[in-house]
Design a protein around this motif. Structure first.
Motif, PDB file in Angstrom:
ATOM      1  N   SER A 156       0.848  -1.188   0.000  1.00 41.49           N
ATOM      2  CA  SER A 156       0.000   0.000   0.000  1.00 41.49           C
ATOM      3  C   SER A 156       0.886   1.241   0.000  1.00 41.49           C
ATOM      4  O   SER A 156       2.069   1.183   0.342  1.00 41.49           O
ATOM      5  CB  SER A 156      -0.913   0.015   1.233  1.00 41.49           C
ATOM      6  OG  SER A 156      -0.153   0.045   2.424  1.00 41.49           O
ATOM      7  N   LYS A 183      -3.743   4.961   2.019  1.00 36.13           N
ATOM      8  CA  LYS A 183      -4.875   4.306   1.366  1.00 36.13           C
ATOM      9  C   LYS A 183      -6.171   5.084   1.567  1.00 36.13           C
ATOM     10  O   LYS A 183      -7.050   5.070   0.691  1.00 36.13           O
ATOM     11  CB  LYS A 183      -5.044   2.881   1.901  1.00 36.13           C
ATOM     12  CG  LYS A 183      -5.303   2.777   3.393  1.00 36.13           C
ATOM     13  CD  LYS A 183      -5.394   1.321   3.839  1.00 36.13           C
ATOM     14  CE  LYS A 183      -5.650   1.220   5.339  1.00 36.13           C
ATOM     15  NZ  LYS A 183      -5.704  -0.197   5.789  1.00 36.13           N
ATOM     16  N   ASP A 186      -7.653   8.108  -0.856  1.00 41.46           N
ATOM     17  CA  ASP A 186      -8.545   7.907  -1.998  1.00 41.46           C
ATOM     18  C   ASP A 186      -9.983   8.267  -1.641  1.00 41.46           C
ATOM     19  O   ASP A 186     -10.742   8.730  -2.494  1.00 41.46           O
ATOM     20  CB  ASP A 186      -8.477   6.457  -2.469  1.00 41.46           C
ATOM     21  CG  ASP A 186      -9.168   6.259  -3.810  1.00 41.46           C
ATOM     22  OD1 ASP A 186      -8.815   6.964  -4.765  1.00 41.46           O
ATOM     23  OD2 ASP A 186     -10.083   5.416  -3.895  1.00 41.46           O
ATOM     24  N   THR A 211      -3.096   8.242  -5.601  1.00 41.47           N
ATOM     25  CA  THR A 211      -4.399   7.600  -5.420  1.00 41.47           C
ATOM     26  C   THR A 211      -4.926   7.159  -6.777  1.00 41.47           C
ATOM     27  O   THR A 211      -4.819   7.885  -7.753  1.00 41.47           O
ATOM     28  CB  THR A 211      -5.429   8.547  -4.772  1.00 41.47           C
ATOM     29  OG1 THR A 211      -5.694   9.647  -5.664  1.00 41.47           O
ATOM     30  CG2 THR A 211      -4.923   9.083  -3.449  1.00 41.47           C
ATOM     31  N   SER A 213      -8.040   3.974  -8.074  1.00 39.72           N
ATOM     32  CA  SER A 213      -8.765   2.750  -7.767  1.00 39.72           C
ATOM     33  C   SER A 213      -8.102   1.525  -8.403  1.00 39.72           C
ATOM     34  O   SER A 213      -8.241   0.406  -7.919  1.00 39.72           O
ATOM     35  CB  SER A 213     -10.216   2.859  -8.261  1.00 39.72           C
ATOM     36  OG  SER A 213     -10.245   3.154  -9.651  1.00 39.72           O
ATOM     37  N   THR A 215      -4.983  -0.197  -8.477  1.00 43.30           N
ATOM     38  CA  THR A 215      -3.753  -0.187  -7.685  1.00 43.30           C
ATOM     39  C   THR A 215      -2.505  -0.447  -8.526  1.00 43.30           C
ATOM     40  O   THR A 215      -1.394  -0.107  -8.101  1.00 43.30           O
ATOM     41  CB  THR A 215      -3.815  -1.233  -6.560  1.00 43.30           C
ATOM     42  OG1 THR A 215      -4.106  -2.535  -7.126  1.00 43.30           O
ATOM     43  CG2 THR A 215      -4.924  -0.885  -5.570  1.00 43.30           C
ATOM     44  N   LEU A 218      -0.564   2.781  -9.204  1.00 40.84           N
ATOM     45  CA  LEU A 218       0.041   3.556  -8.136  1.00 40.84           C
ATOM     46  C   LEU A 218       1.552   3.701  -8.367  1.00 40.84           C
ATOM     47  O   LEU A 218       2.242   2.756  -8.691  1.00 40.84           O
ATOM     48  CB  LEU A 218      -0.211   2.892  -6.776  1.00 40.84           C
ATOM     49  CG  LEU A 218      -1.669   2.860  -6.321  1.00 40.84           C
ATOM     50  CD1 LEU A 218      -1.810   2.102  -5.018  1.00 40.84           C
ATOM     51  CD2 LEU A 218      -2.220   4.276  -6.165  1.00 40.84           C
TER      52      LEU A 218
END
Length: 220
Positions: A156, A183, A186, A211, A213, A215, A218
């Motif tokens: 994360s 996390k 977001d 951020t 959705s 991942t 990222l």
């Protein structure tokens, strides 16, 4: 002849009317576009300002924790068990923070120490003084916030808040750091919609996603 002239007059009149309607329509569209653009810009300014306020509030908690820890370290003797027990209590039930730690001015590999709430023991060749979070905290007047990075353990996004610690004589004693899970950012950023189908993301200074959705994007 009369029919031909009449037809020309009708066609001419129709053309004039059509051109007039077109000119008026274009003017109306341009005015409407200008108004919509102004409203969109105004909405964007308001929403971005609100998001900035929410992000600042998000950072108030970690700053408060680091302040508390800094005061503790300046007013208590350096004892590993007591410090790590205190760190555990500070982060109890704090889901937004993954690790709280204090590293000495002397590199760990040369006999220095690294105390953390999870009681992590660094490898023998570990040198915290070369780490970006340590250098930033040591150089900062107040606090330093690292660039976001993807934690290899939790997978994360995290960012480190760090600050230097001085002893009672004012000498540099080390750096305290707090890893902040990003996390929940977001939930602050994604609801921001400038238009009905719009999407919002938070990027770092290099243009990488902090951020998203998805991942897999990222830090890309």
């Amino acid at each position: 002849m009369k029919n031909s002239l009449k037809l020309k007059l009708i066609l001419g009149t129709s053309l004039v009317v059509a051109l007039s309607v077109l000119v008026i329509s274009i003017s109306v569209i341009l005015i409407q576009y200008k108004n919509e653009t102004a409203m969109t810009n105004e909405t964007a300014t308001v929403k971005v300002s609100q998001a900035a306020s929410d992000l600042n509030l998000f950072l108030q908690k970690p700053i408060s924790i680091v302040n508390t820890v800094s005061h503790y370290l300046k007013t208590h003797e350096i004892d590993q068990d007591q410090i790590e027990e205190f760190f555990e209590k500070v982060l109890a039930n704090e889901g937004n923070f993954s690790e709280l730690y204090f590293a000495s001015s002397l590199p760990y590999k040369d006999g220095g120490f690294f105390y953390a709430n999870d009681r992590w023991t660094p490898p023998a060749d570990y040198d915290q003084t070369t780490r970006a979070w340590y250098k930033a905290g040591q150089a900062a007047v107040t606090y330093a916030i690292s660039d976001p990075y993807l934690d290899s353990v939790t997978n994360s996004m995290v960012s480190a808040l760090s600050t230097k610690i001085t002893d009672v004589s004012g000498s540099f004693a080390g750096v305290v750091g707090l890893d902040i899970s990003l996390k929940n950012l977001d939930t602050i950023v994604s609801p921001i919609k400038i238009s009905r189908s719009g999407r919002s993301y938070l990027l770092d200074k290099n243009g990488n996603y902090v951020t998203n959705s998805d991942t897999s994007r990222l830090m890309n």
